[in-house]
Design a protein around this motif. Structure first.
Motif, PDB file in Angstrom:
ATOM      1  N   PRO A 600       0.803  -1.227   0.000  1.00  0.00           N
ATOM      2  CA  PRO A 600       0.000   0.000   0.000  1.00  0.00           C
ATOM      3  C   PRO A 600       0.838   1.280   0.000  1.00  0.00           C
ATOM      4  O   PRO A 600       0.293   2.377  -0.057  1.00  0.00           O
ATOM      5  CB  PRO A 600      -0.801  -0.114   1.295  1.00  0.00           C
ATOM      6  N   TRP A 601       2.162   1.150   0.074  1.00  0.00           N
ATOM      7  CA  TRP A 601       3.033   2.317   0.168  1.00  0.00           C
ATOM      8  C   TRP A 601       3.570   2.714  -1.209  1.00  0.00           C
ATOM      9  O   TRP A 601       3.835   1.873  -2.065  1.00  0.00           O
ATOM     10  CB  TRP A 601       4.228   2.036   1.085  1.00  0.00           C
ATOM     11  N   SER A 635       3.056   8.257   0.150  1.00  0.00           N
ATOM     12  CA  SER A 635       1.620   7.972   0.208  1.00  0.00           C
ATOM     13  C   SER A 635       1.375   6.561   0.712  1.00  0.00           C
ATOM     14  O   SER A 635       2.205   5.659   0.524  1.00  0.00           O
ATOM     15  CB  SER A 635       0.984   8.129  -1.184  1.00  0.00           C
ATOM     16  N   ARG A 636       0.193   6.394   1.341  1.00  0.00           N
ATOM     17  CA  ARG A 636      -0.243   5.067   1.762  1.00  0.00           C
ATOM     18  C   ARG A 636      -1.736   4.924   1.520  1.00  0.00           C
ATOM     19  O   ARG A 636      -2.513   5.831   1.821  1.00  0.00           O
ATOM     20  CB  ARG A 636       0.045   4.814   3.244  1.00  0.00           C
ATOM     21  N   ARG A 637      -2.095   3.786   0.949  1.00  0.00           N
ATOM     22  CA  ARG A 637      -3.506   3.484   0.719  1.00  0.00           C
ATOM     23  C   ARG A 637      -4.055   2.645   1.872  1.00  0.00           C
ATOM     24  O   ARG A 637      -3.372   1.760   2.391  1.00  0.00           O
ATOM     25  CB  ARG A 637      -3.685   2.726  -0.597  1.00  0.00           C
ATOM     26  N   PHE A 638      -5.292   2.934   2.234  1.00  0.00           N
ATOM     27  CA  PHE A 638      -5.977   2.203   3.289  1.00  0.00           C
ATOM     28  C   PHE A 638      -7.248   1.570   2.711  1.00  0.00           C
ATOM     29  O   PHE A 638      -7.521   1.696   1.510  1.00  0.00           O
ATOM     30  CB  PHE A 638      -6.325   3.140   4.451  1.00  0.00           C
ATOM     31  N   GLU A 639      -7.981   0.927   3.578  1.00  0.00           N
ATOM     32  CA  GLU A 639      -9.230   0.314   3.134  1.00  0.00           C
ATOM     33  C   GLU A 639     -10.236   1.385   2.728  1.00  0.00           C
ATOM     34  O   GLU A 639     -10.102   2.565   3.058  1.00  0.00           O
ATOM     35  CB  GLU A 639      -9.810  -0.560   4.254  1.00  0.00           C
ATOM     36  N   HIS A 640     -11.242   0.945   1.980  1.00  0.00           N
ATOM     37  CA  HIS A 640     -12.341   1.802   1.529  1.00  0.00           C
ATOM     38  C   HIS A 640     -11.861   2.914   0.588  1.00  0.00           C
ATOM     39  O   HIS A 640     -12.485   3.974   0.509  1.00  0.00           O
ATOM     40  CB  HIS A 640     -13.084   2.420   2.722  1.00  0.00           C
ATOM     41  N   ILE A 642      -9.245   4.871   0.705  1.00  0.00           N
ATOM     42  CA  ILE A 642      -8.653   6.059   1.324  1.00  0.00           C
ATOM     43  C   ILE A 642      -7.145   6.088   1.053  1.00  0.00           C
ATOM     44  O   ILE A 642      -6.457   5.077   1.168  1.00  0.00           O
ATOM     45  CB  ILE A 642      -8.921   6.076   2.840  1.00  0.00           C
ATOM     46  N   LYS A 643      -6.644   7.261   0.715  1.00  0.00           N
ATOM     47  CA  LYS A 643      -5.226   7.451   0.463  1.00  0.00           C
ATOM     48  C   LYS A 643      -4.756   8.710   1.175  1.00  0.00           C
ATOM     49  O   LYS A 643      -5.380   9.765   1.062  1.00  0.00           O
ATOM     50  CB  LYS A 643      -4.950   7.571  -1.039  1.00  0.00           C
ATOM     51  N   VAL A 644      -3.647   8.591   1.910  1.00  0.00           N
ATOM     52  CA  VAL A 644      -3.072   9.720   2.646  1.00  0.00           C
ATOM     53  C   VAL A 644      -1.670   9.985   2.090  1.00  0.00           C
ATOM     54  O   VAL A 644      -0.874   9.059   1.934  1.00  0.00           O
ATOM     55  CB  VAL A 644      -3.007   9.437   4.156  1.00  0.00           C
ATOM     56  N   ILE A 687      -5.576  14.106   1.876  1.00  0.00           N
ATOM     57  CA  ILE A 687      -6.374  12.917   2.139  1.00  0.00           C
ATOM     58  C   ILE A 687      -7.414  12.796   1.036  1.00  0.00           C
ATOM     59  O   ILE A 687      -8.136  13.758   0.746  1.00  0.00           O
ATOM     60  CB  ILE A 687      -7.059  12.981   3.513  1.00  0.00           C
TER      61      ILE A 687
END
Length: 691
Positions: A600-601, A635-640, A642-644, A687
């Motif tokens: 996810p990174w 950057s990192r991606r999360f569930e649903h 979401i990317k920060v 975000i």
């Protein structure tokens, strides 16, 4: 490189089966072994021939960024993105925010969703396009390959032919529009800079009916006392219909806002503004509104014939306020300005098995009203360019192609506006007049030597009349400018981890328009701004040589986790001398990008190095450039969905500048009134969420 479909090695499979025990042959199913056959074939065109930006395969000087590339680079604006490309140069100089030039020594043209923008309009429009709204951006470093661009320019632009083209697309690329998505984003950065945006894209009826759009609000307080705050709202809508027989696509881009004009800062001793001190001008645009509308129609008669029609209209208008720190703003009157253009292009293309041919006609209208007091009588300049063009490409063999194109332009000046005479007087230009014709001829070839190496070459010749609005010594008429351009291209796909591109070029300009160093220095008083301005007087140079090269290396390795791209642009113009009064582009520019992704990174590190070069003024070399900037995005991606992202720009905190402001004062010129400096390091967080 084009390949045949993989073929199973039947013999190898049979031998493997024969080497297995009988029971294994009965119970074990073996997958066929496949090999990739490599052929020496030139690549297919990246864009269909009927589109405005279709390029022949002989073009080597080209670079494209996708939406993913742009998000990874995290540029502050379009100009930052241009600076990371190979061969483009930005001059940040003030009231119109930015000027653009190619490292080949000429002007840069812009196409937004296939519609041409004039040079002065682009200076105002491009800076307001949100980077997040761009689906892709393409940099074409040699403008001679696009015969659908006018050979001559509007207004007082001296360098006639376009040397570079920036193609900005806010719509999805053909064939990708059927991917439905929605996205929202919010970011916060240094100097109280906010941005919120949302976009969507949806299709119906198996992708034939498409609709997309977006909105963004952006605002910033800017660096304290630097007078660089802004606030804007951007609206976008695009969509239409596309089936095997017909295509109709339209887009609307609207930006409404206000923007302060950054104050100059003193950078040289013994100047009118002390080193490190801000000048007194606190100008701003309020409002500054931009509108761009595009309509693209295509009729696919059969597999070979396509008729296309493109219409575009762009407008930038608003009010300029020329304040100063020692003046009561209530006593200052606003000055209205407008830049407006229309673009109508009709073409027909024929694509055969070996030959591709396109012929077309274009009409571009242009209206410019410079900053004028409300009490003054507006004197807009109105012009139209009418052009005819054709382009043809023939595949002699699957590995060898030749191409040719030609264009003829003729300009009609409806309202000539004003210009300055050699003595500083104001002269009225003629209305309802036609200029001489402008011509462009271009030849190219490309040879895929083998699957690894490709060689290409191009030659272009153009002839353009002298703009009527430039000032010459004794008001003499100058001869047409003739430009010959040679370019080679060498591409090598040595390995997935090493792909190289090398494009040397050599330009010869006869009767080039350069600043007349022997003419007396002239100053003219601008009643609108209440100050004296420098007047450039031009003459013809018998011959000017421009030469250089661009080198690019890129690749991916470590199981595609790591990728890199480095570039080197080298350029030399022998017309730049200490008394020429011109601004030299840097001799060397270096770009580099390293990206990394794992699970996810993801992260991107980019750098730009610009060598020192001179802004010549009254025989003095005012140092410019000599800076290195570094940007980082993690950057990192999360569930649903979401990317920060965390990002830093200009991490070296370099307060660089690209031009000096000179020529202030009523009786004498000052060496330097300052420069428009970068604010240095900035940091931010974003975000986003995909649906």
């Amino acid at each position: 490189m084009m390949t045949h479909p993989p073929r199973p090695l039947a013999l190898g499979t049979a031998l493997m089966l024969a080497s297995q025990p009988l029971w294994a042959q009965e119970t074990q199913e073996l997958a066929p072994v496949l090999v990739q056959e490599r052929r020496t074939v030139l690549p297919s065109p990246a864009a269909p021939l009927h589109t405005r930006t279709a390029l022949p395969v002989s073009v080597a000087a080209e670079q494209s960024f996708t939406r993913a590339d742009i998000e990874a680079l995290r540029p502050r604006d379009i100009f930052d993105l241009m600076e990371t490309s190979l061969g483009m140069n930005i001059t940040r100089q003030g009231s119109r925010i930015n000027n653009f030039s190619a490292n080949r020594g000429g002007n840069v043209s812009f196409l937004i969703d296939g519609v041409y923008l004039t040079a002065t309009q682009a200076q105002r429009v491009v800076g307001d396009i949100p980077v997040g709204a761009v689906e892709s951006i393409q940099f074409i470093r040699d403008g001679s390959v696009l015969s659908i661009l006018p050979v001559m320019g509007f207004g007082s632009r001296v360098s006639s032919p376009t040397q570079g083209v920036v193609v900005i697309n806010t719509q999805p690329a053909p064939g990708k529009a059927a991917q439905d998505r929605a996205q929202i984003k919010a970011s916060y950065a240094t100097y109280d800079s906010w941005s919120t945006s949302g976009s969507f894209r949806h299709s119906w009826m198996d992708g034939r009916l498409q609709l997309g759009g977006g909105y963004q609000h952006a605002a910033s307080q800017g660096k304290p006392d630097w007078n660089m705050a802004y606030a804007s709202d951007t609206y976008m809508l695009h969509g239409g219909w596309k089936d095997p027989d017909f295509m109709a696509m339209a887009s609307v881009f609207i930006n409404k806002g206000e923007r302060e004009i950054q104050r100059y800062i003193g950078v040289l001793p013994n100047s009118s503004v002390a080193v490190g001190q801000l000048n007194s001008a606190t100008w701003k645009y309020d409002p500054r509104d931009t509108q761009v509308f595009t309509l693209n129609l295509a009729r696919y008669w059969n597999g070979q014939h396509t008729t296309a029609l493109t219409y575009g209209r762009g407008k930038a208008d608003g009010t300029a306020w020329y304040y100063a720190t020692n003046v009561n703003p209530d006593t200052v009157a606003g000055r209205y300005f407008k830049d407006e253009s229309t673009d109508l292009n009709l073409s027909h293309s024929i694509v055969g098995e070996q030959n591709s041919f396109k012929v077309g006609a274009q009409r571009i209208g242009y209206v410019q009203l410079t900053e004028t007091l409300a009490s003054a009588k507006p004197a807009p300049r109105e012009e139209e360019i009418y052009g005819l063009y054709f382009t043809d490409e023939y595949r002699l063999t699957p590995a060898w192609a030749i191409d040719a194109s030609a264009r003829m332009d003729k300009k009609h000046i409806s309202k000539g506006g004003d210009k300055y005479g050699a003595d500083g007087s104001t002269l009225k230009l003629s209305d309802d007049t036609w200029t001489d014709k402008a011509w462009l001829l271009s030849l190219g070839t490309a040879w895929q030597i083998n699957p690894t190496w490709r060689l290409s070459g191009r030659y272009a010749y153009s002839r353009t009349p002298t703009p009527d609005s430039i000032t010459t010594s004794a008001n003499q008429e100058l001869p047409d400018e003739r430009l010959s351009r040679w370019e080679l291209g060498l591409d090598a796909k040595l390995h997935p981890a090493l792909q190289a591109s090398f494009t040397p070029f050599y330009y010869v300009i006869k009767d080039a328009k350069v600043v007349d160093s022997s003419a007396p220095k002239i100053k003219v008083f601008n009643a609108d701004t209440g100050s004296y301005e420098a007047l450039s007087v031009y003459t013809s140079a018998a011959e000017v040589i421009r030469k250089g090269f661009e080198l690019s290396l890129k690749g991916r390795f470590a199981d595609d986790m790591l990728g890199y791209e480095v570039g080197w642009s080298h350029f030399k113009d022998d017309s730049v001398t200490a008394d020429s009064g011109t601004v030299e582009t840097p001799k060397n520019r270096y770009t580099a990008r390293l990206d990394w992704r794992y699970g996810p990174w993801s992260s991107t590190l980019s750098a730009l190095r610009v060598d020192e070069y001179c802004h010549y003024f009254q025989g003095a070399c005012l140092p410019t450039g000599d800076f290195t900037t570094v940007n980082l995005n993690i950057s990192r991606r999360f569930e649903h969905g979401i990317k920060v992202s965390l990002y830093g720009q200009n991490l070296t905190d370099k307060r660089y500048y690209t031009r000096h402001k000179t020529g202030n004062g009523q009786t004498v010129y000052n060496l330097s009134d300052g420069a428009l400096a970068d604010v240095g390091a900035t940091y931010g967080i974003e975000i986003g969420m995909d649906f």
